[in-house]
Write a protein that holds these residues in place. Structure first.
Motif, mmCIF file in Angstrom:
data_model
loop_
_atom_site.group_PDB
_atom_site.id
_atom_site.type_symbol
_atom_site.label_atom_id
_atom_site.label_comp_id
_atom_site.label_asym_id
_atom_site.label_seq_id
_atom_site.Cartn_x
_atom_site.Cartn_y
_atom_site.Cartn_z
ATOM 1 N N ASP A 56 10.510 6.272 -3.612
ATOM 2 C CA ASP A 56 10.284 6.779 -4.977
ATOM 3 C C ASP A 56 9.050 7.674 -5.030
ATOM 4 O O ASP A 56 8.994 8.610 -5.829
ATOM 5 N N LEU A 57 8.081 7.440 -4.169
ATOM 6 C CA LEU A 57 6.890 8.296 -4.139
ATOM 7 C C LEU A 57 7.181 9.628 -3.444
ATOM 8 O O LEU A 57 6.518 10.628 -3.714
ATOM 9 N N GLN A 58 8.168 9.660 -2.581
ATOM 10 C CA GLN A 58 8.565 10.920 -1.949
ATOM 11 C C GLN A 58 9.290 11.814 -2.956
ATOM 12 O O GLN A 58 9.544 12.983 -2.674
ATOM 13 N N GLN A 59 9.589 11.260 -4.127
ATOM 14 C CA GLN A 59 10.216 12.022 -5.206
ATOM 15 C C GLN A 59 9.195 12.399 -6.284
ATOM 16 O O GLN A 59 9.547 13.018 -7.287
ATOM 17 N N LEU A 75 0.829 -1.210 0.000
ATOM 18 C CA LEU A 75 0.000 0.000 0.000
ATOM 19 C C LEU A 75 0.863 1.260 0.000
ATOM 20 O O LEU A 75 0.518 2.253 -0.635
ATOM 21 N N LEU A 76 1.969 1.213 0.713
ATOM 22 C CA LEU A 76 2.847 2.380 0.792
ATOM 23 C C LEU A 76 3.627 2.602 -0.499
ATOM 24 O O LEU A 76 4.262 3.633 -0.669
ATOM 25 N N CYS A 77 3.569 1.628 -1.398
ATOM 26 C CA CYS A 77 4.163 1.750 -2.733
ATOM 27 C C CYS A 77 3.104 2.053 -3.791
ATOM 28 O O CYS A 77 3.427 2.288 -4.952
ATOM 29 N N ASP A 114 -0.537 19.940 4.485
ATOM 30 C CA ASP A 114 0.259 20.317 5.656
ATOM 31 C C ASP A 114 1.656 20.696 5.169
ATOM 32 O O ASP A 114 2.404 19.841 4.704
ATOM 33 N N GLY A 115 1.973 21.960 5.290
ATOM 34 C CA GLY A 115 3.264 22.448 4.806
ATOM 35 C C GLY A 115 4.456 21.736 5.399
ATOM 36 O O GLY A 115 5.497 21.593 4.755
ATOM 37 N N SER A 116 4.317 21.258 6.629
ATOM 38 C CA SER A 116 5.452 20.583 7.267
ATOM 39 C C SER A 116 5.766 19.236 6.618
ATOM 40 O O SER A 116 6.816 18.652 6.876
ATOM 41 N N ALA A 117 4.888 18.744 5.753
ATOM 42 C CA ALA A 117 5.162 17.489 5.037
ATOM 43 C C ALA A 117 6.357 17.638 4.105
ATOM 44 O O ALA A 117 6.941 16.640 3.672
ATOM 45 N N LEU A 118 6.750 18.873 3.833
ATOM 46 C CA LEU A 118 7.910 19.113 2.971
ATOM 47 C C LEU A 118 9.157 18.404 3.495
ATOM 48 O O LEU A 118 9.997 17.960 2.717
ATOM 49 N N ARG A 119 9.272 18.251 4.790
ATOM 50 C CA ARG A 119 10.461 17.600 5.352
ATOM 51 C C ARG A 119 10.598 16.149 4.898
ATOM 52 O O ARG A 119 11.663 15.559 5.021
ATOM 53 N N HIS A 120 9.516 15.546 4.388
ATOM 54 C CA HIS A 120 9.549 14.146 3.956
ATOM 55 C C HIS A 120 9.761 14.008 2.452
ATOM 56 O O HIS A 120 9.811 12.888 1.939
ATOM 57 N N ALA A 121 9.879 15.129 1.763
ATOM 58 C CA ALA A 121 10.088 15.105 0.314
ATOM 59 C C ALA A 121 11.554 14.817 0.013
ATOM 60 O O ALA A 121 12.427 14.964 0.867
ATOM 61 N N SER A 122 11.806 14.444 -1.216
ATOM 62 C CA SER A 122 13.192 14.221 -1.648
ATOM 63 C C SER A 122 13.944 15.548 -1.577
ATOM 64 O O SER A 122 13.341 16.625 -1.649
ATOM 65 N N PRO A 123 15.270 15.497 -1.444
ATOM 66 C CA PRO A 123 16.068 16.740 -1.379
ATOM 67 C C PRO A 123 15.798 17.697 -2.548
ATOM 68 O O PRO A 123 15.689 18.896 -2.359
ATOM 69 N N ALA A 124 15.667 17.154 -3.739
ATOM 70 C CA ALA A 124 15.430 18.014 -4.911
ATOM 71 C C ALA A 124 14.083 18.730 -4.806
ATOM 72 O O ALA A 124 13.981 19.919 -5.107
ATOM 73 N N LEU A 125 13.056 18.018 -4.370
ATOM 74 C CA LEU A 125 11.725 18.628 -4.280
ATOM 75 C C LEU A 125 11.626 19.622 -3.123
ATOM 76 O O LEU A 125 10.822 20.546 -3.179
#
Length: 179
Positions: free
Chosen positions: A129-132, A105-107, A144-155
């Motif tokens: 790969d989904l965080q990218q 499910l997480l994929c 939630d703006g704080s979700a940005l911390r879980h994004a890939s470095p590029a994003l």
């Protein structure tokens, strides 16, 4: 007579929700009324342990109970804790329930999109790969703006994503940029 019973049930449900009545102190018939039980569960998830087998078998009731109090999730049988609908219903209150989500499910992009739309920080449990995935990250930070911390470095550096995140949580974005 039916109107009186309806009003009485609503009154009892509100008394339970306010903590003025306990589920155990009510007559059996009243303790089995889904509205009363939901009011009790919303106040304290431990009341779920006293729910009748009939209500525990009612999928619609379980989804409503999870929406009222995500802590009910821990009291569900294992097979229901892997159910996508149950996970999403409980997610609205606590994204940590995704710790128990099956990896498939997480994929799953569609599942993760629904999850981050309900709770942006659900992105932290998504496959890397989904965080990218730009559109998933946008959906997450829109919630939630704080979700940005879980994004890939590029994003994390993407100006559009930063703008959307800042609209939701400007103080978090300032801290992230300062790091």
């Amino acid at each position: 007579v039916a109107v009186k019973q309806e009003l009485a049930c609503r009154f009892i449900a509100s008394e339970v929700a306010l903590g003025r009545q306990t589920l155990q102190s009510l007559p059996q018939e009243t303790r089995e009324d889904p509205r009363v039980v939901l009011a009790a569960v919303q106040r304290d998830a431990s009341h779920f342990g006293k729910v009748s087998e009939e209500l525990r078998a009612d999928r619609s009731f379980l989804l409503k109970a999870l929406a009222k109090n995500g802590a009910v999730f821990q009291q569900l049988p294992p097979e229901l804790r892997r159910d996508p609908e149950m996970l999403l219903a409980g997610l609205k209150n606590d994204c940590r329930i995704l710790k128990e989500a099956p990896s498939n499910l997480l994929c799953d992009r569609d599942f993760v999109l629904r999850a981050v739309s309900l709770a942006g920080n659900a992105l932290s449990y998504a496959a890397s790969d989904l965080q990218q995935d730009r559109s998933l990250v946008l959906a997450a930070v829109s919630n939630d703006g704080s979700a940005l911390r879980h994004a890939s470095p590029a994003l994390k550096k993407d100006p559009t994503i930063q703008r959307v995140a800042a609209k939701q949580n400007s103080s978090f974005l300032r801290r992230l940029v300062e790091q």
